[in-house]
Design an enzyme around this catalytic site. Structure first.
Site, PDB file in Angstrom:
ATOM      1  CB  SER A  40      -0.917   0.003   1.219  1.00 27.17           C
ATOM      2  OG  SER A  40      -0.155   0.051   2.401  1.00 27.17           O
ATOM      3  CB  THR A  58      -1.878   5.263   4.404  1.00 35.19           C
ATOM      4  OG1 THR A  58      -2.736   5.239   3.287  1.00 35.19           O
ATOM      5  CG2 THR A  58      -1.006   6.489   4.356  1.00 35.19           C
ATOM      6  CB  THR A  82      -0.543   6.275   0.725  1.00 36.20           C
ATOM      7  OG1 THR A  82      -1.424   5.222   0.341  1.00 36.20           O
ATOM      8  CG2 THR A  82      -1.065   7.572   0.136  1.00 36.20           C
ATOM      9  NE  ARG A 122      -8.708   8.326  -3.472  1.00 39.67           N
ATOM     10  CZ  ARG A 122      -8.063   7.878  -2.393  1.00 39.67           C
ATOM     11  NH1 ARG A 122      -6.759   7.701  -2.433  1.00 39.67           N
ATOM     12  NH2 ARG A 122      -8.705   7.599  -1.302  1.00 39.67           N
ATOM     13  CB  THR A 139      -4.319   4.660   8.071  1.00 37.19           C
ATOM     14  OG1 THR A 139      -4.315   3.686   7.021  1.00 37.19           O
ATOM     15  CG2 THR A 139      -4.698   3.966   9.362  1.00 37.19           C
ATOM     16  N   GLY A 140      -6.958   4.861   6.242  1.00 39.35           N
ATOM     17  CA  GLY A 140      -8.279   4.303   5.956  1.00 39.35           C
ATOM     18  C   GLY A 140      -8.878   4.894   4.707  1.00 39.35           C
TER      19      GLY A 140
END
Ligand SMILES: *[C@@H]1O[C@H](CO)[C@@H](O)[C@H](O)[C@H]1NC(C)=O
Ligand SMILES: *[C@@H]1O[C@H](CO)[C@@H](O)[C@H](O)[C@H]1NC(C)=O
Ligand SMILES: *[C@@H]1O[C@H](CO)[C@@H](O)[C@H](O)[C@H]1NC(C)=O
Length: 345
Positions: A73, A205, A223, A233, A256-257
Site C-alpha cells: 500500500s 497507508t 501511500t 484521485r 489511515t483508511g
C-alpha cells in the site's frame, strides 16, 4: 497463601513487571506509526538515536516503507489506478514552524516523502501534483523510474478481466457495477448512498509521528492510494490536517483508511486541537473517529495520536472485517519497535 502474603507477592510482581517491562509508559523521544510496519519504526527510531531531527525520523521511517513497499500500500508497484499506473501521495509537517511539504499523484519517482520534504525546504509552496511534481523531483536530483511491477500489472489485468470491478464510479453510463469504461455522465440517482468497499486492505497507508526529547513534533504520510482509483484521485494522505498534522505546542496525529471520506472531516487536525484543549491522546483519537462516524457510520479508518510529553493512543471504527487496529511504537522505554493494538469501537 494468606491474603497478606498474596498482597506482598502481588506488589513484588508489580514492581518487577514495572522495572523490567515498563511498556506503555510515556517517555520521550517517541516514534509511533500506523500498521505493523516495524522496519519503518526502527528506521525512524535509529535516525532519532543517531542525532537526526524529528523531520529526519519521519522522512527516513516513511521512506523505508516506500522501499519495502510495506504491505503493497506504500511505494512503487502497488495500487494501480484505472489505467494501471501507480502514483504516489506523501506529506511531511514540521510542528515547530507549521511548514508542510506534500506531493500528490506523483509519477515515476519512488521516494515520495523525500520529494515532499524538498517541496517544503526548496520552495515556498505546500503541495505539488502530478507530472509537474515529477519534473520538480527530477530537477532536485530524484531519479525517474517505472513504478509498475509484475505484481501491479497482474492486479490491473485481473481487474480488467473482471469487468473493472470494483471501481469508484457512479451515475455514469455504461453501468459501472457491470462494465468497464469509458464512462459518460448518466442520470443522477436520488438515492446516492456510497457503496461500501469492504476490501480494507486496499487503504493502508503509513502515517508517522515523531516527538523528540524537547517535545518537538513532526508528522508525515506516504501511500500509493486506492487500488483502481480514478486517475487523478488524491486521498487524505497529502492533505495537512487530514492525513497527518503536527504542532509542537499540542501534539501530532496521523490517519489511515478510507481517505475519500476521512479527508472531509480533518481528523488529524481535530485530534491535535482536542489534545491542545487537554484531551488525553486516546480520547482525542476516539473523538476524531466519532466525528466521522456521525456522518459515515460504516467508514473504514483509524488514527494515531501523541502529545508533547510522549503519551499516545489510537482509535478505529469497527466495521465487518476490521475490529482491531495495529500500530507500532518506539520510545526510550521500549527501544525496539513494539507492536500495539486497539479495539475498534
Ligand atoms: C525488515 O527488515 C529486515 C532486515 O533488514 C528484512 O529482512 C525484512 O524483510 C524487512 N521486512 C519487510 C516487511 O520488508
Ligand atoms: C516479470 O515478468 C516477466 C515476463 O512475464 C518476467 O520475464 C520477469 O522475470 C518477471 N519479473 C519478476 C521480478 O518477477
Ligand atoms: C499528555 O497526555 C497525558 C495523558 O492524558 C497527560 O497526563 C499529559 O499532561 C499530556 N501532556 C500535555 C503536555 O498536555
Amino acid at each position: 497463601m494468606s491474603m497478606q502474603r498474596f498482597c506482598r507477592v502481588k506488589m513484588l510482581l508489580t514492581i518487577v513487571i514495572t522495572l523490567f517491562f515498563p511498556l506503555g509508559r510515556a517517555t520521550l523521544p517517541l516514534v509511533i506509526n500506523t500498521w505493523p510496519f516495524k522496519n519503518a519504526t526502527a528506521a525512524a527510531w535509529t535516525t532519532l538515536q543517531s542525532g537526526g531531527s524529528v523531520l529526519d525520523a519521519v522522512e527516513k521511517g516513511c521512506a523505508r516503507c516506500e522501499v519495502e513497499q510495506c504491505d503493497g500500500s506504500v511505494g512503487y508497484g502497488g495500487s494501480p489506478d484505472e489505467s494501471g499506473e501507480t502514483t504516489l501521495d506523501a506529506m511531511i509537517m514540521n510542528g515547530d514552524t507549521m511548514e508542510v511539504g506534500a506531493v500528490a499523484g506523483l509519477r515515476r519517482i519512488k521516494n515520495a516523502i523525500g520529494v515532499a520534504r524538498a517541496v517544503m525546504e526548496r520552495t515556498d509552496h505546500t503541495l505539488l501534483v502530478g507530472d509537474s511534481a515529477s519534473v520538480f523531483a527530477e530537477n532536485m536530483g530524484f531519479i525517474a523510474e517505472d513504478l509498475t511491477t509484475n505484481k501491479s500489472m497482474n492486479i490491473f489485468s485481473q481487474w480488467l478481466k473482471g469487468n473493472c470491478q470494483p471501481n469508484y464510479r457512479k451515475n455514469v453510463f455504461p453501468d459501472p457495477s457491470k462494465s468497464c469504461g469509458p464512462y459518460k455522465p448518466g442520470a443522477i440517482l436520488r438515492q446516492n448512498k456510497r457503496e461500501q468497499h469492504t476490501n480494507t486492505r486496499s487503504h493502508d497507508t503509513i502515517g508517522m509521528i515523531a516527538v523528540d526529547q524537547d517535545g518537538r513534533v513532526a508528522a508525515g504520510t506516504s501511500t500509493n492510494g486506492l487500488t483502481h482509483k480514478v486517475p487523478g484521485r488524491v486521498g487524505d494522505s497529502p492533505i495537512a490536517g487530514a492525513g497527518a498534522y503536527a504542532d509542537s505546542s499540542a501534539g501530532g496525529a496521523a490517519a489511515t483508511g478510507d481517505g475519500d471520506i476521512m479527508m472531509r472531516l480533518l481528523p488529524s487536525y481535530l485530534a491535535v486541537e482536542l489534545m491542545r484543549a487537554g484531551a488525553d491522546p486516546s480520547a482525542a483519537c476516539k473523538a476524531a473517529i466519532s466525528r466521522i462516524k456521525t456522518h459515515y457510520s460504516e467508514f473504514f479508518g483509524a488514527i494515531i495520536c501523541a502529545n508533547t510529553t510522549g503519551h499516545y493512543g489510537a482509535a478505529c471504527n469497527k466495521v465487518p472485517g476490521f475490529s482491531q487496529f495495529h500500530y507500532m511504537v518506539s520510545n526510550s522505554e521500549s527501544g525496539a519497535p513494539l507492536l500495539k493494538s486497539v479495539d475498534c469501537f
